[in-house]
Design a protein around this motif. Structure first.
Motif, mmCIF file in Angstrom:
data_model
loop_
_atom_site.group_PDB
_atom_site.id
_atom_site.type_symbol
_atom_site.label_atom_id
_atom_site.label_comp_id
_atom_site.label_asym_id
_atom_site.label_seq_id
_atom_site.Cartn_x
_atom_site.Cartn_y
_atom_site.Cartn_z
ATOM 1 N N ASN A 353 5.916 -13.071 -29.196
ATOM 2 C CA ASN A 353 5.201 -13.888 -28.224
ATOM 3 C C ASN A 353 5.132 -15.305 -28.777
ATOM 4 O O ASN A 353 4.619 -15.524 -29.870
ATOM 5 N N VAL A 354 5.694 -16.254 -28.033
ATOM 6 C CA VAL A 354 5.666 -17.651 -28.488
ATOM 7 C C VAL A 354 4.962 -18.537 -27.460
ATOM 8 O O VAL A 354 5.198 -19.738 -27.398
ATOM 9 N N GLY A 355 4.091 -17.926 -26.656
ATOM 10 C CA GLY A 355 3.421 -18.641 -25.564
ATOM 11 C C GLY A 355 2.398 -19.640 -26.074
ATOM 12 O O GLY A 355 1.492 -19.278 -26.827
ATOM 13 N N LEU A 356 2.605 -20.898 -25.679
ATOM 14 C CA LEU A 356 1.700 -21.951 -26.133
ATOM 15 C C LEU A 356 1.745 -23.051 -25.082
ATOM 16 O O LEU A 356 2.817 -23.375 -24.571
ATOM 17 N N TYR A 357 0.591 -23.618 -24.776
ATOM 18 C CA TYR A 357 0.535 -24.651 -23.745
ATOM 19 C C TYR A 357 1.361 -25.876 -24.159
ATOM 20 O O TYR A 357 1.308 -26.316 -25.304
ATOM 21 N N GLY A 358 2.151 -26.378 -23.238
ATOM 22 C CA GLY A 358 2.847 -27.640 -23.474
ATOM 23 C C GLY A 358 4.200 -27.533 -24.178
ATOM 24 O O GLY A 358 4.760 -28.536 -24.590
ATOM 25 N N ILE A 359 4.718 -26.324 -24.344
ATOM 26 C CA ILE A 359 6.043 -26.195 -24.956
ATOM 27 C C ILE A 359 7.027 -25.630 -23.928
ATOM 28 O O ILE A 359 6.617 -25.109 -22.899
ATOM 29 N N ASP A 360 8.327 -25.722 -24.244
ATOM 30 C CA ASP A 360 9.343 -25.058 -23.415
ATOM 31 C C ASP A 360 9.459 -23.626 -23.950
ATOM 32 O O ASP A 360 10.237 -23.343 -24.857
ATOM 33 N N GLU A 361 8.645 -22.765 -23.377
ATOM 34 C CA GLU A 361 8.518 -21.407 -23.935
ATOM 35 C C GLU A 361 9.836 -20.625 -23.859
ATOM 36 O O GLU A 361 10.171 -19.883 -24.785
ATOM 37 N N ALA A 362 10.595 -20.823 -22.756
ATOM 38 C CA ALA A 362 11.863 -20.077 -22.623
ATOM 39 C C ALA A 362 12.833 -20.485 -23.735
ATOM 40 O O ALA A 362 13.510 -19.637 -24.333
ATOM 41 N N TYR A 363 12.866 -21.774 -24.034
ATOM 42 C CA TYR A 363 13.769 -22.261 -25.076
ATOM 43 C C TYR A 363 13.358 -21.701 -26.450
ATOM 44 O O TYR A 363 14.201 -21.213 -27.207
ATOM 45 N N ILE A 364 12.062 -21.773 -26.752
ATOM 46 C CA ILE A 364 11.595 -21.261 -28.051
ATOM 47 C C ILE A 364 11.840 -19.749 -28.146
ATOM 48 O O ILE A 364 12.254 -19.239 -29.191
ATOM 49 N N MET A 365 11.596 -19.057 -27.043
ATOM 50 C CA MET A 365 11.829 -17.603 -27.052
ATOM 51 C C MET A 365 13.297 -17.316 -27.383
ATOM 52 O O MET A 365 13.608 -16.477 -28.227
ATOM 53 N N GLU A 366 14.203 -18.029 -26.743
ATOM 54 C CA GLU A 366 15.625 -17.811 -26.974
ATOM 55 C C GLU A 366 15.994 -18.084 -28.444
ATOM 56 O O GLU A 366 16.688 -17.290 -29.077
ATOM 57 N N GLU A 367 15.502 -19.197 -28.938
ATOM 58 C CA GLU A 367 15.806 -19.544 -30.336
ATOM 59 C C GLU A 367 15.195 -18.510 -31.286
ATOM 60 O O GLU A 367 15.808 -18.126 -32.288
ATOM 61 N N ALA A 368 13.982 -18.068 -30.984
ATOM 62 C CA ALA A 368 13.309 -17.086 -31.840
ATOM 63 C C ALA A 368 14.083 -15.770 -31.846
ATOM 64 O O ALA A 368 14.325 -15.175 -32.903
ATOM 65 N N VAL A 369 14.509 -15.340 -30.667
ATOM 66 C CA VAL A 369 15.244 -14.070 -30.575
ATOM 67 C C VAL A 369 16.565 -14.184 -31.341
ATOM 68 O O VAL A 369 16.931 -13.281 -32.109
ATOM 69 N N LYS A 370 17.276 -15.291 -31.154
ATOM 70 C CA LYS A 370 18.566 -15.455 -31.847
ATOM 71 C C LYS A 370 18.382 -15.430 -33.363
ATOM 72 O O LYS A 370 19.144 -14.791 -34.081
ATOM 73 N N ALA A 371 17.349 -16.125 -33.835
ATOM 74 C CA ALA A 371 17.128 -16.179 -35.281
ATOM 75 C C ALA A 371 16.654 -14.827 -35.813
ATOM 76 O O ALA A 371 17.124 -14.363 -36.860
ATOM 77 N N LEU A 372 15.753 -14.184 -35.094
ATOM 78 C CA LEU A 372 15.232 -12.881 -35.547
ATOM 79 C C LEU A 372 16.346 -11.832 -35.610
ATOM 80 O O LEU A 372 16.449 -11.074 -36.578
ATOM 81 N N GLN A 373 17.195 -11.788 -34.593
ATOM 82 C CA GLN A 373 18.206 -10.719 -34.556
ATOM 83 C C GLN A 373 19.307 -10.934 -35.593
ATOM 84 O O GLN A 373 20.003 -9.990 -35.961
ATOM 85 N N THR A 374 19.444 -12.161 -36.052
ATOM 86 C CA THR A 374 20.427 -12.430 -37.101
ATOM 87 C C THR A 374 19.910 -11.939 -38.441
ATOM 88 O O THR A 374 20.665 -11.473 -39.294
ATOM 89 N N ALA A 375 18.590 -12.013 -38.639
ATOM 90 C CA ALA A 375 18.006 -11.716 -39.937
ATOM 91 C C ALA A 375 17.503 -10.276 -40.058
ATOM 92 O O ALA A 375 17.537 -9.696 -41.140
ATOM 93 N N ILE A 376 17.052 -9.722 -38.959
ATOM 94 C CA ILE A 376 16.258 -8.480 -39.008
ATOM 95 C C ILE A 376 16.788 -7.500 -37.980
ATOM 96 O O ILE A 376 17.049 -7.888 -36.838
ATOM 97 N N ASN A 377 16.944 -6.231 -38.375
ATOM 98 C CA ASN A 377 17.531 -5.299 -37.401
ATOM 99 C C ASN A 377 16.496 -4.465 -36.636
ATOM 100 O O ASN A 377 16.849 -3.472 -36.020
ATOM 101 N N LEU A 378 15.228 -4.879 -36.654
ATOM 102 C CA LEU A 378 14.232 -4.147 -35.860
ATOM 103 C C LEU A 378 14.367 -4.532 -34.382
ATOM 104 O O LEU A 378 14.516 -5.708 -34.065
#
Ligand code: THG
Length: 542
Positions: A353-378
């Protein structure tokens, strides 16, 4: 196209036949569609004579990347491939599959191609095939599950033709890119393919243990398309040594296990298909035992929800200043660190969950998912109240995720459930609606029933529905009603989830309260618990 409870025969190694008819190293097989159509048609005809029910177009490499060195446009290569298949099938009931192999370039971060570029590459080829009248879409010899997910999204966005998909496995039971059998099965069945299986790399003998494993993880018709044995180098050329007789004898073993779609890959001429069909047609199709389980996956790790599973809650900025700051600064590494911490503590799934007022949440979510899946296999659980953010997360995710969440409001259901269906995700249904959260268990179960009904009408499998009976702060709401609802839902045969830490919001001794509640929730049949995995004592309860 009916595939269950009957045998279906595909064709054999098209490349092998082209080489036998004069294709030289370095030549593009797809150019034969235009330059030597009579050869392409004669190979199709030979397989049809041998008994193929479905033939694959000569388009294995027909994508804009690989065909960039062709003198012909992609549209002509594919159009003529389909034309040749049509000529060969004239006057028969044989179906035509648009055959597509890997693009030939790797997707980020292994390569330079973005996921969306891969989707577009497949879309271009598929739409040409569909315009020219293919009956189904066939992806084969895939070793990257991410690329296959891009391909299936592309197919679903271009047409509603049946999709067949096979990946190529090594004897290690993994693809070259590390995808496991359960992950392939869970992702593909989730995304709604019509049939799935294994092709190339191995002969029928070596493929058997891999297919036996696959049977445990899918209810779909299974495709087996092996090579004519393992390759042997003769005069610098790969040759395949198993005879049609030996090949077809081995294929009988598959039929006995309940496999019902057969073909061949490298080295299998029409005789292999003919003999296989002769021997298998005299058998009765074996119905496999139906399996029911809830599972999510990354390419290398499948989590089956068969006992209470801990879901790490820490990637959530609510009340956490450090993480809020990191998200504001697009500091994705800090998010990944929270992932590592939780993996080290044995969380099995990560809520994101990266929900925060005033950010581009979809963009952060995408970047977070890409980075997480590269590092962690959960496997990941994509947590947002905004359907756009959910779609951004589950689309780019390399695996089968969980959507957190949908609720009982009609407009929310209408937005989220089509996403769950399209991307084959599990979906969490919160037992609340326009009128808020019912105080009594019965009221929550009623909303759950409505959500379940809506899921069914969207074609979402029962196994992919997870109900959240809503843990609320102990100080303001009775935990008894939540626990009772968990028990009722689990007796209805559905999976349940709770945010355990909610019960102690704002109270002293949070940890103790959480422990006590988790124990009771497990006793009431809870399937998944969103928790802080850094609480050792809490983790000891699972
Ligand atoms: N159901 C579903 N999803 C959910 C919830 C739920 N997602 C969010 C939440 N509830 C579960 N996640 C959290 C995450 C953090 C906390 C509680 C629930 C929490 N955090 C501490 C705080 O705010 O004080 C911070 C602790 C820390 O620093 O680590 O309590 O119910 N489907």
């Amino acid at each position: 196209m009916e595939l269950f409870n009957k045998f279906t025969f595909l064709d054999g190694g098209f490349g092998t036949m082209l080489v036998a008819k004069g294709l030289k190293a370095g030549e593009l097989p797809e150019e034969y569609n235009i330059e030597k159509p009579e050869i392409v048609q004669s190979i199709h005809k030979a397989y049809i004579d041998a008994g193929s029910d479905i033939i694959l177009t000569n388009t294995f490499g027909a994508n804009k990347k690989k065909m960039s060195r062709s003198k012909y446009p992609l549209s002509e290569l594919i159009k003529n491939a389909v034309l040749n298949a049509k000529k060969a099938t004239e006057g028969t009931n044989v179906k035509i599959a648009l055959d597509l192999g890997p693009i030939g370039e790797l997707i980020e971060p292994m390569g330079m191609m973005t996921f969306e570029e891969a989707v577009d590459v497949f879309k271009e080829s598929i739409s040409i095939g569909v315009e020219n009248g293919v009956d189904l879409i066939y992806f084969e010899t895939m070793s990257d599950l991410y690329e296959l997910k891009a391909a299936i999204i592309a197919a679903k966005e271009c047409c509603d033709k049946p999709i067949f998909s096979t990946m190529t496995f090594e004897q290690s039971m993994r693809t070259f890119m590390g995808c496991s059998i359960p992950s392939m099965a869970v992702l593909l069945e989730g995304m709604g393919v019509s049939a799935l299986g294994i092709n190339c790399s191995l002969g029928p003998k070596e493929m058997l243990p891999i297919v036996k494993e696959l049977i445990n993880y899918t209810n779909l018709p299974i495709i087996v398309k092996p090579n004519a044995g393992l390759p042997e180098m003769v005069d610098g050329k790969a040759t395949y040594s198993i005879t049609p007789e030996e090949f077809s004898d081995l294929m009988i073993e598959y039929a006995k296990l309940g496999i019902n779609i057969f073909g061949g890959c490298c080295g299998t001429s029409p005789d292999y298909i003919r003999k296989t069909k002769e021997k298998i047609s005299s058998l009765s199709p074996v119905l496999r035992e139906k399996k029911s389980f809830t599972a999510v996956c990354s390419p290398s790790n499948t989590v089956i929800i068969d006992k209470t599973i801990p879901v790490g809650e820490k990637i959530n900025p609510t009340g956490k200043e450090d993480l809020q700051k990191a998200i504001m600064e697009e500091d994705i590494d800090s998010i990944v660190d929270l992932g590592y911490d939780q993996m080290d503590c044995d969380a099995k799934i990560l809520d994101v969950n990266v929900g925060l007022y005033g950010i581009d949440e979809a963009y952060i979510m995408e970047e977070a998912v890409k980075a997480l899946q590269t590092a962690i296999n959960l496997p990941l659980q994509i947590d947002s109240s905004d359907p756009k953010v959910i779609e951004a997360g589950i689309r780019i995710y390399n695996g089968k995720p969980i959507i957190n969440s949908v609720n009982g409001k009609k407009e929310n259901l209408d937005k989220i459930l089509p996403l769950a269906k399209k991307y084959g995700a599990c979906v969490i249904g919160l037992t609340m609606d326009e009128n808020g959260i019912p105080e009594k268990a019965e009221g929550r179960v009623k909303i759950a029933e409505k959500i379940i009904e809506e899921c069914k009408s969207h074609g979402i499998a029962k196994e992919n529905i997870i109900i959240d009976c809503l843990a609320l702060c102990k100080a303001v709401s009775s935990e008894q009603e939540t626990l009772k609802a968990v028990n009722m839902i689990s007796k209805m045969g559905y999976k349940t989830i709770l945010g355990i830490s909610n019960v102690s919001f704002g109270l002293p001794n949070r940890s103790e309260i959480n422990h006590d509640f988790l124990k009771k929730a497990i006793e009431h049949g809870l399937s998944m618990a969103i928790i802080n995995p850094e609480d050792d004592e809490l983790m000891g309860i699972f």
